[in-house]
Design an enzyme around this catalytic site. Sequence first.
Site, PDB file in Angstrom:
ATOM      1  N   ASN A   6       9.580  31.594 -25.605  1.00 51.94           N
ATOM      2  CA  ASN A   6      11.044  31.696 -25.530  1.00 51.94           C
ATOM      3  C   ASN A   6      11.588  31.533 -26.946  1.00 51.94           C
ATOM      4  O   ASN A   6      11.602  30.431 -27.481  1.00 51.94           O
ATOM      5  CB  ASN A   6      11.567  30.593 -24.597  1.00 51.94           C
ATOM      6  CG  ASN A   6      13.084  30.529 -24.566  1.00 51.94           C
ATOM      7  OD1 ASN A   6      13.766  31.422 -25.068  1.00 51.94           O
ATOM      8  ND2 ASN A   6      13.609  29.469 -23.977  1.00 51.94           N
ATOM      9  N   TRP A   7      12.037  32.641 -27.526  1.00 49.70           N
ATOM     10  CA  TRP A   7      12.472  32.609 -28.932  1.00 49.70           C
ATOM     11  C   TRP A   7      13.893  32.064 -29.078  1.00 49.70           C
ATOM     12  O   TRP A   7      14.368  31.886 -30.193  1.00 49.70           O
ATOM     13  CB  TRP A   7      12.382  34.009 -29.550  1.00 49.70           C
ATOM     14  CG  TRP A   7      10.983  34.541 -29.644  1.00 49.70           C
ATOM     15  CD1 TRP A   7       9.826  33.868 -29.338  1.00 49.70           C
ATOM     16  CD2 TRP A   7      10.573  35.856 -30.071  1.00 49.70           C
ATOM     17  NE1 TRP A   7       8.737  34.687 -29.559  1.00 49.70           N
ATOM     18  CE2 TRP A   7       9.161  35.901 -29.988  1.00 49.70           C
ATOM     19  CE3 TRP A   7      11.264  36.993 -30.486  1.00 49.70           C
ATOM     20  CZ2 TRP A   7       8.429  37.038 -30.337  1.00 49.70           C
ATOM     21  CZ3 TRP A   7      10.547  38.139 -30.837  1.00 49.70           C
ATOM     22  CH2 TRP A   7       9.143  38.169 -30.762  1.00 49.70           C
ATOM     23  N   LYS A   8      14.582  31.836 -27.960  1.00 49.02           N
ATOM     24  CA  LYS A   8      15.951  31.299 -28.010  1.00 49.02           C
ATOM     25  C   LYS A   8      16.794  32.111 -29.007  1.00 49.02           C
ATOM     26  O   LYS A   8      16.627  33.313 -29.101  1.00 49.02           O
ATOM     27  CB  LYS A   8      15.914  29.805 -28.332  1.00 49.02           C
ATOM     28  CG  LYS A   8      14.972  29.041 -27.389  1.00 49.02           C
ATOM     29  CD  LYS A   8      15.113  27.555 -27.455  1.00 49.02           C
ATOM     30  CE  LYS A   8      14.176  26.924 -26.433  1.00 49.02           C
ATOM     31  NZ  LYS A   8      14.330  25.486 -26.331  1.00 49.02           N
ATOM     32  N   HIS A  93      17.630  28.595 -17.495  1.00 47.78           N
ATOM     33  CA  HIS A  93      17.119  27.690 -18.531  1.00 47.78           C
ATOM     34  C   HIS A  93      18.069  26.493 -18.670  1.00 47.78           C
ATOM     35  O   HIS A  93      19.281  26.646 -18.541  1.00 47.78           O
ATOM     36  CB  HIS A  93      16.984  28.435 -19.863  1.00 47.78           C
ATOM     37  CG  HIS A  93      16.245  27.632 -20.882  1.00 47.78           C
ATOM     38  ND1 HIS A  93      16.857  26.664 -21.638  1.00 47.78           N
ATOM     39  CD2 HIS A  93      14.940  27.625 -21.234  1.00 47.78           C
ATOM     40  CE1 HIS A  93      15.944  26.094 -22.416  1.00 47.78           C
ATOM     41  NE2 HIS A  93      14.778  26.665 -22.194  1.00 47.78           N
ATOM     42  N   GLU A  95      19.208  25.002 -21.129  1.00 45.34           N
ATOM     43  CA  GLU A  95      20.284  25.174 -22.131  1.00 45.34           C
ATOM     44  C   GLU A  95      21.439  25.985 -21.541  1.00 45.34           C
ATOM     45  O   GLU A  95      22.600  25.749 -21.864  1.00 45.34           O
ATOM     46  CB  GLU A  95      19.704  25.815 -23.403  1.00 45.34           C
ATOM     47  CG  GLU A  95      18.883  24.800 -24.181  1.00 45.34           C
ATOM     48  CD  GLU A  95      17.744  25.365 -25.003  1.00 45.34           C
ATOM     49  OE1 GLU A  95      17.719  26.583 -25.266  1.00 45.34           O
ATOM     50  OE2 GLU A  95      16.857  24.569 -25.373  1.00 45.34           O
ATOM     51  N   GLU A 159      10.625  22.394 -16.696  1.00 46.21           N
ATOM     52  CA  GLU A 159      10.928  21.958 -18.054  1.00 46.21           C
ATOM     53  C   GLU A 159      11.787  20.691 -17.995  1.00 46.21           C
ATOM     54  O   GLU A 159      13.019  20.783 -17.911  1.00 46.21           O
ATOM     55  CB  GLU A 159      11.683  23.049 -18.816  1.00 46.21           C
ATOM     56  CG  GLU A 159      10.910  24.336 -18.945  1.00 46.21           C
ATOM     57  CD  GLU A 159      11.416  25.185 -20.103  1.00 46.21           C
ATOM     58  OE1 GLU A 159      10.610  25.520 -20.967  1.00 46.21           O
ATOM     59  OE2 GLU A 159      12.617  25.481 -20.149  1.00 46.21           O
ATOM     60  N   GLY A 165      12.391  20.585 -26.962  1.00 50.61           N
ATOM     61  CA  GLY A 165      12.781  20.575 -28.369  1.00 50.61           C
ATOM     62  C   GLY A 165      12.842  19.175 -28.965  1.00 50.61           C
ATOM     63  O   GLY A 165      13.351  18.985 -30.067  1.00 50.61           O
ATOM     64  N   SER A 195       8.200  21.081 -25.462  1.00 50.48           N
ATOM     65  CA  SER A 195       7.383  20.650 -26.610  1.00 50.48           C
ATOM     66  C   SER A 195       5.893  20.948 -26.441  1.00 50.48           C
ATOM     67  O   SER A 195       5.038  20.150 -26.838  1.00 50.48           O
ATOM     68  CB  SER A 195       7.612  19.169 -26.912  1.00 50.48           C
ATOM     69  OG  SER A 195       8.982  18.935 -27.234  1.00 50.48           O
TER      70      SER A 195
END
Length: 237
Positions: A6-8, A93, A95, A159, A165, A195
């Site tokens: 996941n490159w965000k 997700h 976020e 997650e 992160g 992580s």
Amino acid sequence: MLIAGNWKMFKGSHEARQFATAIRHLPERARGVDVVVCPAFTALEATLAGLGEQSAIRVFAQNVHWELEGAFTGEVSAPMLLELGVKGAIVGHSERRQLFGETDATVRLRAEAALEAGLAVIACVGETEAEREAGEMQHVLERQIAPFPQHERLVVAYEPVWAIGTGRTATPEMAQEAHALIKSLHDAPVLYGGSVKPENAASLLAQPDIDGALVGGASLDGTAFEAICLAASQARA
Ligand code: PGA
């Protein structure tokens, strides 16, 4: 085993294309591993171009809207993704849930529409630190998973929010326990995220109910991402 990067909101189209070209043969070395990368919308096309026709790496988006088209400023639909050659999308997700008002109801709409359109889905769940400390983990996971459709193209990603992160990873035993619970609620493969790094990938992926990983930070680096994919390849060899 599925390893998804996941490159965000990292890697613009130029960098994404170069990175994709550099990793395009990775699945040939990581036998038995289904490799996915999830670039930002603006870098999807460049990533596909960088991978080329031959690469077994699949490209997923980081989100998808539930309508086919319409007045939804800032959103992207499943047909738009399919037109590019995108094969799936992350939905829900943490976020998105924490920063952009995503709810269980909108996650359900996104997942259902994506599956209906022919995309694969990585549907994310996970408790916050406060929820875990209050003993609400099971309740939170049940609430988040209940709306997910049963579908062969749906994969769940567990997650824990406190591990994303932060450099704090759930121990393999904590992750295994949560995965076993999720599998008792929903019949789907379950990825672990939070992580994941080359140093902890092997022990996490050795757990019987961990079917792969959703990797954020470490997926941005080619060497680290390859090491995680190789660990996945060895985990079930
Ligand atoms: P992280 O992110 O690996 O940087 O913790 C995982 C994710 O948010 O998908």
